[in-house]
Design an enzyme around this catalytic site. Structure first.
Site, PDB file in Angstrom:
ATOM      1  N   HIS A  10      -2.107  -0.079  22.518  1.00  0.00           N
ATOM      2  CA  HIS A  10      -0.785   0.143  21.938  1.00  0.00           C
ATOM      3  C   HIS A  10      -0.120  -1.213  21.726  1.00  0.00           C
ATOM      4  CE1 HIS A  10      -0.013  -0.439  26.216  1.00  0.00           C
ATOM      5  NE2 HIS A  10       1.154  -0.939  25.814  1.00  0.00           N
ATOM      6  N   HIS A  44       1.746  -7.552  20.377  1.00  0.00           N
ATOM      7  CA  HIS A  44       0.316  -7.730  20.627  1.00  0.00           C
ATOM      8  C   HIS A  44      -0.288  -6.465  21.223  1.00  0.00           C
ATOM      9  CE1 HIS A  44       2.003  -8.401  24.599  1.00  0.00           C
ATOM     10  NE2 HIS A  44       0.806  -8.101  25.087  1.00  0.00           N
TER      11      HIS A  44
END
Length: 176
Positions: free
Chosen positions: A43, A125
């Site tokens: 995620h 990220h």
């Protein structure tokens, strides 16, 4: 007294892209590079809320439900390593404005509600590897995944039987 949960807002990575990233990771990193993050746990964190009560979760969910902004496209086309936190990550060279706006809104709401927010700037990220013991060679540019983002998710983080599991609790749709 209500039960607290460890939660965070994030962008979900579609299953098909999770699988592609896992294959790419296997082809580009040695087995001893670090502990691979499970595909289902991939995620992009927007705002980490930490341990919060059910009441605070409900209030933050209500605020999240009032967010009105269009969807956007996320391009995962960058990678790197943070030696201090011992992770290898996938990211974006040019974060879309919509991603930055959404993260800033959620982080500001969380901070106003008394949830800890890291003083570090938002760096979108996806964590690929954890517990890297040494510098890991990062693949040359040329990889790219395009993710249309039309919603964001509130996840619960649980540590069960020695593994971390992220469970979606609630979703919000971004406007068209």
């Amino acid at each position: 007294m209500s039960e607290s949960k460890r939660v965070f807002f994030a962008i979900e990575i579609p299953t098909k892209i999770q699988r592609q990233i896992v294959r790419w990771r296997a082809d580009n990193f040695p087995d001893d590079a670090g502990r691979p993050v499970a595909a289902a746990n991939m995620h992009i964190t927007l705002a980490f809320l930490g341990e919060i009560s059910a009441e605070k979760q409900a209030a933050l969910a209500a605020m999240a439900g009032r967010i009105r902004q269009p969807g956007f496209t996320l391009h995962l086309d960058d990678a790197g390593q943070w030696l201090r936190s011992r992770v290898v990550w996938l990211g974006t060279r040019q974060p879309p404005r919509g991603l930055l706006q959404l993260a800033n809104l959620l982080r500001a709401q969380a901070a106003r509600s008394g949830c800890y927010q890291s003083p570090q700037p938002f760096r979108p990220h996806l964590t690929l590897l954890r517990n890297t013991a040494h510098a890991v060679p990062i693949p040359a540019p040329g990889f790219h995944w395009e993710i249309p983002v039309s919603e964001f998710v509130l996840y619960e983080s649980n540590f069960i039987n020695g593994r971390t599991r992220y469970t979606p609790l609630q979703r919000w749709t971004l406007s068209e």
